[in-house]
Design a protein around this motif. Structure first.
Motif, short mmCIF file in Angstrom:
data_model
loop_
_atom_site.label_atom_id
_atom_site.label_comp_id
_atom_site.label_asym_id
_atom_site.label_seq_id
_atom_site.Cartn_x
_atom_site.Cartn_y
_atom_site.Cartn_z
N ARG A 93 3.17 0.40 -3.04
CA ARG A 93 3.05 0.31 -4.56
C ARG A 93 3.71 1.50 -5.00
NH1 ARG A 93 -2.88 1.89 -7.64
NH2 ARG A 93 -1.85 1.80 -9.60
N LEU A 94 4.01 2.88 -4.49
CA LEU A 94 4.79 3.84 -4.86
C LEU A 94 6.14 3.58 -4.67
CD1 LEU A 94 2.92 6.74 -2.90
CD2 LEU A 94 3.38 6.64 -5.48
N ALA A 95 6.61 2.66 -3.91
CA ALA A 95 8.13 2.22 -3.78
C ALA A 95 8.49 1.20 -5.00
CB ALA A 95 8.37 1.46 -2.47
N PRO A 105 16.91 -0.47 -5.93
CA PRO A 105 16.54 -1.42 -5.03
C PRO A 105 15.09 -1.00 -4.38
CG PRO A 105 18.90 -1.33 -4.73
CD PRO A 105 18.49 0.04 -5.57
N VAL A 106 14.27 -1.87 -4.32
CA VAL A 106 12.83 -1.31 -4.05
C VAL A 106 13.03 -1.53 -2.56
CG1 VAL A 106 12.02 -3.98 -3.38
CG2 VAL A 106 10.45 -2.28 -4.04
N ALA A 107 13.89 -2.10 -1.65
CA ALA A 107 13.98 -1.96 -0.36
C ALA A 107 14.42 -0.38 0.08
CB ALA A 107 15.09 -2.87 0.31
N LEU A 108 15.41 0.13 -0.63
CA LEU A 108 15.62 1.58 -0.71
C LEU A 108 14.62 2.54 -0.94
CD1 LEU A 108 18.11 3.48 -0.16
CD2 LEU A 108 18.62 3.41 -2.72
N VAL A 112 13.74 4.96 2.13
CA VAL A 112 14.17 5.99 2.11
C VAL A 112 13.27 7.09 1.06
CG1 VAL A 112 16.24 7.42 1.43
CG2 VAL A 112 16.62 5.40 2.11
N ASP A 113 13.16 6.62 -0.12
CA ASP A 113 12.58 7.71 -0.99
C ASP A 113 11.14 8.08 -0.86
OD1 ASP A 113 14.35 7.73 -4.32
OD2 ASP A 113 14.76 6.21 -2.36
N PRO A 166 13.01 10.52 -8.17
CA PRO A 166 11.89 10.96 -8.83
C PRO A 166 10.91 11.65 -7.92
CG PRO A 166 12.43 8.85 -10.07
CD PRO A 166 13.36 9.11 -8.81
N LEU A 167 10.17 11.07 -7.03
CA LEU A 167 9.25 11.30 -6.28
C LEU A 167 9.77 12.47 -5.07
CD1 LEU A 167 6.16 11.35 -5.96
CD2 LEU A 167 6.76 9.65 -4.11
#
Length: 488
Positions: A93-95, A105-108, A112-113, A166-167
């Motif tokens: 959900r955070l991603a 991209p959501v996969a990134l 990663v993030d 952001p996060l």
């Protein structure tokens, strides 16, 4: 208000202002835009002066409340680890929130993030039980004294963060500040508040006392009110050099502690002996990653003349091979820029460069019809004095120029207002160490890119910032040393 089809079932966090469960006044609302489509999909509150005052008052009360102030270090560590556990459970959900918000991209975001944000939190979660002063004797004063020092939290921290990561960049501030025992108010970028708001929900769920960690959404005026508030002891900011100057000015009346991580125009130097199978793709993605929206992107490449044409062709091929697409599409490698304004700014740099006679290299990657996309661009033979070679573009634009002599190109790289990062590719350890010592940058990467880590300090020289994030060094920014001298 609509979201991308791939995010149609995504639950947004509570879009209201509060400290714990207590609501704060709103000064208005603004529309949150999906940079992949240009569509508005949510309304977000603006924290005005009244909300800032209330949040700072709550943070000051929490700082003095025994439920936080007297929490044993190991208990504070457990609380931080519980938040990290909650983030791991909530990772998909955070991603998705991060991807929807900033267009990556959501996969990134999943790979990663969010894992990086969790890693930073876990790293600093181990610090509370290691933060101690020291005991000693007076060096120049005769007599019998017991002398020791304490390290106390600096107070209420305002963290003001950007929209590109952001996060992650919020956690660079949240984790050490809470580990040090401070309370913190986070003001995320207006464009990307969702993951911060969700993090605040998770913090409440795992038991953080009200006022210890608060998120205030809003615009530049909200950040300015926080930065200038007399109840704020420390401001930690990541963003543009121009805004950093304003925050530094706002800190003067109250002598606030300041950490500024600002812009960059980071050079990449590819030597004649470089392993080009490594240097070409890494130098390219060192500029194009996250669509160039990286503060320490290697956006100027200095390539030895003997390999110049080969490297130019390779850089252009890497750029042209990227798949640009919406953040919900798992095939996307690069997303859009954050806004129409940012797209126009980046496009303006390129148009002015080409009007001045600077040539573009190779084919361009295809871009979707909707959204704020800019395909990776490689420019050749860029003069050192050109605007595109000296100003931070913050987009996927790589300016390339040849060089003949290492010391000459180091001097050219250092002739910059910025000093955030630098990169060198060489097989010669002597060359790498020589360049690392001479380059005026807070971080020098040799044969690698973008390896920020919580174990080592990160920050810039010159107009790239003030102070350091990460490493043990960052904790000094959130702790005040106090000396106690007792006559015996």
């Amino acid at each position: 208000m609509t979201m991308q089809p791939g995010f149609a079932d995504l639950q947004l966090p509570d879009l209201s202002l509060s400290v714990g469960a207590a609501p704060l006044p709103e000064a208005g609302r603004y529309g949150l835009e999906d940079p992949c489509t240009g569509a508005i999909f949510a309304d977000v509150p603006v924290a005005g002066a009244d909300a800032v005052d209330a949040a700072v008052d709550a943070a000051r009360r929490a700082l003095a409340d025994p439920s936080w102030r007297d929490l044993a270090p190991l208990a504070r560590e457990r609380l931080l680890h519980r938040l990290a556990d909650a983030m791991e459970s909530d990772l998909p959900r955070l991603a998705a929130l991060e991807a929807l918000d900033c267009g990556k991209p959501v996969a990134l975001a999943e790979a990663v993030d969010i894992p990086a944000a969790i890693a930073w939190l876990r790293c600093y979660a181990g610090w509370p039980s290691k933060l101690a002063g020291r005991a000693g004797t007076l060096a120049a004063t005769p007599g019998h004294y017991h002398v020791y020092s304490r390290r106390e939290p600096v107070g209420v921290v305002a963290a003001i963060t950007p929209w590109n990561f952001p996060l992650v960049l919020a956690m660079w501030k949240i984790a050490p500040a809470l580990a040090a025992g401070c309370t913190l108010i986070l003001k995320p970028a207006a464009e990307t508040p969702l993951s911060a708001l969700r993090l605040a929900e998770l913090a409440r769920e795992v038991g953080f006392p009200p006022g210890v960690f608060t998120v205030l959404t809003g615009d530049g005026a909200t950040g300015g009110a926080l930065a200038g508030h007399p109840g704020i002891a420390k401001v930690a900011f990541t963003g543009s050099t121009m805004t950093g100057r304003a925050i530094l000015g706002a800190s003067v009346p109250d002598f606030k502690r300041i950490t500024l991580e600002l812009g960059g125009k980071s050079p990449s130097i590819i030597c004649a002996d470089a392993d080009l199978s490594l240097a070409i793709p890494q130098a390219a993605m060192g500029c194009f990653f996250n669509s160039g929206q990286v503060c320490y992107a290697g956006s100027v490449a200095h390539v030895h003349r003997s390999i110049y044409e080969q490297v130019l062709e390779g850089l252009a091929q890497v750029g042209a091979s990227q798949t640009l697409g919406p953040s919900a599409d798992r095939a996307s490698q690069l997303g859009p820029l954050i806004s129409a304004r940012q797209k126009a700014r980046v496009s303006g740099f390129v148009e002015r460069a080409m009007a001045a006679g600077i040539a573009r290299v190779g084919p361009q990657a295809a871009i979707p019809a909707q959204g704020h996309y800019v395909a990776p661009i490689v420019l050749r033979d860029v003069p050192h004095g050109a605007e595109i070679a000296r100003e931070e573009v913050f987009g996927p634009v790589l300016a390339v120029t040849p060089f003949d002599d290492l010391d000459e190109v180091i001097a050219r790289a250092n002739d910059s207002a910025y000093g955030l990062a630098a990169h060198i590719w060489t097989r010669d350890l002597s060359t790498a160490h020589h360049a690392a010592a001479r380059l005026e940058a807070g971080t020098v990467f040799a044969n690698c890119i973008m390896l920020a880590d919580p174990a080592f300090p990160f920050g810039g020289m010159k107009h790239s910032g003030l102070g350091r994030e990460n490493g043990a060094e960052v904790l000094d920014a959130y702790l005040e040393p106090k000396t106690v001298v007792m006559a015996i």
